[in-house]
Scaffold this active site. Structure first.
Site, PDB file in Angstrom:
ATOM      1  N   ASN A 152       0.806  -1.230   0.000  1.00  0.00           N
ATOM      2  CA  ASN A 152       0.000   0.000   0.000  1.00  0.00           C
ATOM      3  C   ASN A 152       0.837   1.277   0.000  1.00  0.00           C
ATOM      4  OD1 ASN A 152       0.731  -0.459   2.686  1.00  0.00           O
ATOM      5  ND2 ASN A 152      -1.081   0.574   3.464  1.00  0.00           N
ATOM      6  N   GLU A 249       4.622  -3.555  12.227  1.00  0.00           N
ATOM      7  CA  GLU A 249       3.570  -2.541  12.020  1.00  0.00           C
ATOM      8  C   GLU A 249       2.435  -3.229  11.296  1.00  0.00           C
ATOM      9  OE1 GLU A 249       3.223   0.161  13.369  1.00  0.00           O
ATOM     10  OE2 GLU A 249       5.234   0.439  14.145  1.00  0.00           O
ATOM     11  N   CYS A 283      -3.096   1.730   6.502  1.00  0.00           N
ATOM     12  CA  CYS A 283      -3.253   1.161   7.839  1.00  0.00           C
ATOM     13  C   CYS A 283      -3.854   2.211   8.768  1.00  0.00           C
ATOM     14  CB  CYS A 283      -1.915   0.693   8.377  1.00  0.00           C
ATOM     15  SG  CYS A 283      -0.674   1.982   8.320  1.00  0.00           S
ATOM     16  N   GLU A 460       8.671   2.729  14.529  1.00  0.00           N
ATOM     17  CA  GLU A 460       9.367   3.078  13.294  1.00  0.00           C
ATOM     18  C   GLU A 460       9.463   4.598  13.187  1.00  0.00           C
ATOM     19  OE1 GLU A 460       9.478   0.400   9.924  1.00  0.00           O
ATOM     20  OE2 GLU A 460       7.315   0.349  10.180  1.00  0.00           O
TER      21      GLU A 460
HETATM   22  P1  NAD Z   1       0.537  -8.987   4.198  1.00  0.00           P
HETATM   23  O1  NAD Z   1       0.606  -9.262   5.648  1.00  0.00           O
HETATM   24  O2  NAD Z   1      -0.237  -9.918   3.348  1.00  0.00           O
HETATM   25  O3  NAD Z   1       2.026  -8.973   3.573  1.00  0.00           O
HETATM   26  C1  NAD Z   1       3.037  -8.106   4.060  1.00  0.00           C
HETATM   27  C2  NAD Z   1       4.402  -8.653   3.615  1.00  0.00           C
HETATM   28  O4  NAD Z   1       4.656  -9.918   4.244  1.00  0.00           O
HETATM   29  C3  NAD Z   1       4.479  -8.924   2.109  1.00  0.00           C
HETATM   30  O5  NAD Z   1       5.790  -8.652   1.667  1.00  0.00           O
HETATM   31  C4  NAD Z   1       4.171 -10.409   2.029  1.00  0.00           C
HETATM   32  O6  NAD Z   1       4.643 -11.017   0.843  1.00  0.00           O
HETATM   33  C5  NAD Z   1       4.908 -10.910   3.258  1.00  0.00           C
HETATM   34  N1  NAD Z   1       4.406 -12.199   3.760  1.00  0.00           N
HETATM   35  C6  NAD Z   1       3.181 -12.759   3.584  1.00  0.00           C
HETATM   36  N2  NAD Z   1       3.114 -13.940   4.242  1.00  0.00           N
HETATM   37  C7  NAD Z   1       4.314 -14.118   4.861  1.00  0.00           C
HETATM   38  C8  NAD Z   1       4.848 -15.130   5.699  1.00  0.00           C
HETATM   39  N3  NAD Z   1       4.137 -16.198   6.054  1.00  0.00           N
HETATM   40  N4  NAD Z   1       6.120 -14.996   6.169  1.00  0.00           N
HETATM   41  C9  NAD Z   1       6.839 -13.909   5.853  1.00  0.00           C
HETATM   42  N5  NAD Z   1       6.382 -12.898   5.041  1.00  0.00           N
HETATM   43  C10 NAD Z   1       5.140 -13.015   4.557  1.00  0.00           C
HETATM   44  O7  NAD Z   1       0.015  -7.474   4.060  1.00  0.00           O
HETATM   45  P2  NAD Z   1      -0.351  -6.668   2.732  1.00  0.00           P
HETATM   46  O8  NAD Z   1      -1.646  -7.175   2.207  1.00  0.00           O
HETATM   47  O9  NAD Z   1       0.815  -6.581   1.836  1.00  0.00           O
HETATM   48  O10 NAD Z   1      -0.580  -5.187   3.331  1.00  0.00           O
HETATM   49  C11 NAD Z   1      -1.778  -4.775   3.902  1.00  0.00           C
HETATM   50  C12 NAD Z   1      -1.692  -4.820   5.412  1.00  0.00           C
HETATM   51  O11 NAD Z   1      -0.587  -4.029   5.844  1.00  0.00           O
HETATM   52  C13 NAD Z   1      -2.897  -4.226   6.111  1.00  0.00           C
HETATM   53  O12 NAD Z   1      -3.283  -5.061   7.163  1.00  0.00           O
HETATM   54  C14 NAD Z   1      -2.391  -2.894   6.647  1.00  0.00           C
HETATM   55  O13 NAD Z   1      -3.074  -2.421   7.776  1.00  0.00           O
HETATM   56  C15 NAD Z   1      -0.969  -3.212   6.939  1.00  0.00           C
HETATM   57  N6  NAD Z   1      -0.148  -2.011   6.999  1.00  0.00           N
HETATM   58  C16 NAD Z   1       0.270  -1.563   8.227  1.00  0.00           C
HETATM   59  C17 NAD Z   1       1.024  -0.393   8.330  1.00  0.00           C
HETATM   60  C18 NAD Z   1       1.475   0.109   9.665  1.00  0.00           C
HETATM   61  O14 NAD Z   1       2.425   0.889   9.703  1.00  0.00           O
HETATM   62  N7  NAD Z   1       0.868  -0.296  10.773  1.00  0.00           N
HETATM   63  C19 NAD Z   1       1.356   0.319   7.184  1.00  0.00           C
HETATM   64  C20 NAD Z   1       0.922  -0.164   5.948  1.00  0.00           C
HETATM   65  C21 NAD Z   1       0.180  -1.338   5.868  1.00  0.00           C
END
Ligand code: NAD
Length: 480
Positions: A152, A249, A283, A460
């Site tokens: 995102n 995060e 997020c 962060e």
């Molecule tokens: P996601 O959890 O599906 O993936 C995040 C990352 O982790 C990707 O690079 C993905 O390929 C990797 N990943 C997936 N499964 C994994 C595993 N089993 N082991 C290791 N790595 C793995 O999230 P997304 O769909 O890419 O992003 C959306 C989410 O991110 C939302 O929940 C959003 O709230 C969150 N987000 C949080 C913040 C924050 O700062 N709190 C900021 C941006 C997005």
């Protein structure tokens, strides 16, 4: 437009081939392929860690102000390429061009800030408990680090992890989301062009297989992850088995509380921008408007009028207010949330489906749902353009509803009463709090993160992130 061929960057070399492939389509025009990348394997992850380990010793000997200068140079290069990177951001991720420019600008600001940390990477000198001892603390690199990032904010989030990690003297391996390979290549190219030695910054495309291999690699000292709470928890569980540190995060279900004495005009505008900006895929997006009963009717009417008027379309077209959802899976998830809300008795005030006049992309209407606090849609992260409006009897009830979910990333309150604003700040379970302004993230030099299931580990951005990327030593020197 031409298709961008992406590569891994492993031990200082670009590699564009692999046995499997990631193809990424423009979310606003799915017939257009934007980028193609090799889908990495556990072996690719291992080789990237080999590179990061090999580069670690020489990188930690580069003095911190010098490491900061490289990061500052990267910030200048990104600034020069702002328009090009923003255009790619719109094409590969889908957000509006104006949002894309703002994201790149934020990355630059954080890189500038992080660069300065290279001259402030100090410890403390403290008084001794016994005579004749000089004592101080000293920070040193903790790496190599694995950086796992979402789709995102595919420019800003990698930059805000890479920049402080490098300044702290860590080598890193970045594993970005498979939905944004070309943007991660641009980010890495920019850091390399700024003068990074080979192996200091690696890049492996792929999904869970690569991520898991990095998390499980005993040579990786820590994992800085941004993504969903479910994946973050699994990473933490795996990392803790080998005592690796994590900085997580994760998701949010962020409330905007509107009290009866609030100026409703700005409260409505804040809600619209915080809920539907970036198509609600932040997020920090506001996803619950919790409104004091006596003004709930008027507030909801005004909100509905504004939400219904939002124009959905391609991010590179003028006069568009909201871009597409990132891909078909997320679109289906958003739609399923709304369907379940409907079935569960919540009422859809505005939107609730795909816009009739738009095809060729993953578009969804700005959606307003009247919900009760116990509805799933009012408790779980939808991560799309859906806002729940919830009525509350009074301030205390509004606060209780706001705190009733598992998440605690950010929150805002609209009131003219300073006392209640301060009570909100004191009692709300959130890491980032705004009063009479949209409840989004914050400034480039402020700690970023939340409470409860939204964040874990050192914050962060800001100086707190040093606690994650460095080890701290306490040193006692006998002067006798
Ligand atoms: P996601 O959890 O599906 O993936 C995040 C990352 O982790 C990707 O690079 C993905 O390929 C990797 N990943 C997936 N499964 C994994 C595993 N089993 N082991 C290791 N790595 C793995 O999230 P997304 O769909 O890419 O992003 C959306 C989410 O991110 C939302 O929940 C959003 O709230 C969150 N987000 C949080 C913040 C924050 O700062 N709190 C900021 C941006 C997005």
């Amino acid at each position: 437009m031409s298709v961008i061929a992406c590569g891994h960057h492993i031990a200082g070399r670009w590699e564009t081939t692999g046995s499997r492939e990631i193809r990424r389509a423009n979310p606003a025009a799915t017939a257009e392929t934007v980028s193609v990348a090799p889908e990495g394997t556990a072996d690719d992850a291992r080789r990237a860690v080999d590179g990061a380990v090999a580069a670690a010793e020489s990188w930690r000997r580069v003095i911190a102000p010098e490491r900061g200068k490289i990061v500052l140079r990267a910030a200048r290069i990104l600034e020069d390429r702002l328009e090009e990177v923003a255009a790619l951001l719109t094409r590969e991720q889908g957000k509006l061009l104006v949002e894309a420019r703002a994201e790149v600008r934020r990355a630059i600001d954080i890189m500038e800030y992080s660069a300065g940390l290279g001259r402030r990477l100090g410890g403390q000198t403290l008084p001794a408990e016994v005579p004749g001892v000089f004592c101080f603390t000293q920070r040193q690199p903790a790496g190599p680090m694995a950086l796992l990032t979402p789709w995102n904010f595919p420019v800003a989030i990698p930059c805000w992890k890479i920049a402080p990690a490098l300044v702290c003297g860590d080598t890193v391996v970045l594993k970005p989301s498979p939905l944004t390979p070309a943007l991660s290549v641009r980010v890495v190219e920019i850091f390399l062009e700024a003068g990074l030695p080979p192996g200091v910054l690696g890049l492996v495309h792929g999904g869970a297989e690569v991520g898991t291999a990095l998390v499980d690699d005993r040579r990786i000292a820590g994992i800085s992850f941004t993504g969903s709470t479910k994946v973050g928890m699994a990473i933490h569980a795996a990392a803790s088995r080998r005592m690796a540190r994590t900085q997580l995060e994760m998701g949010g279900k962020n409330p905007q509380v509107v009290l009866a004495d609030a100026d409703l005009g700005p409260a409505v505008e804040a809600c619209i921008s915080a809920a539907f900006g970036s198509t609600g895929q932040r997020c920090t997006a506001t996803s619950r408007a919790i409104v004091e009963k006596s003004v709930a009717h008027e507030f909801t009417d005004r909100l509905a009028e504004r939400a219904a008027a939002l124009r959905v379309g391609r991010g590179d077209e003028p006069d568009v207010d909201m871009g597409p959802v990132v891909d078909e899976n997320r679109l289906a998830e958003v739609d399923a949330f709304v369907e379940r809300a409907r079935e569960g008795g919540a009422s859809i005030v505005v939107g609730g489906g795909r816009p009739k006049s738009l095809d060729g992309g993953h578009f969804y209407e700005a959606t307003l749902v009247k919900a009760r606090p116990e509805h799933e849609i009012a408790r779980e992260e939808v991560f799309g353009p859906v806002l729940s409006v919830i009525e509350a009897e009074d301030f205390d009830r509004a606060l209780a509803i706001a705190n009733s979910v598992d998440y605690g990333l950010c929150a805002s309150v609209f009131t003219r009463d300073v006392g209640r604003a301060l009570r909100f700040v004191d009692r709300i379970e959130a890491g980032m709090i705004h009063v009479n302004r949209p409840g989004l993230g914050g400034f480039a030099h402020f700690p970023f993160g939340g409470l409860k299931h939204s964040s874990f580990g050192a914050r962060e951005v800001g100086e707190d992130t040093l606690a994650f990327f460095t080890d701290l030593k306490s040193v006692y020197i006998n002067q006798a």
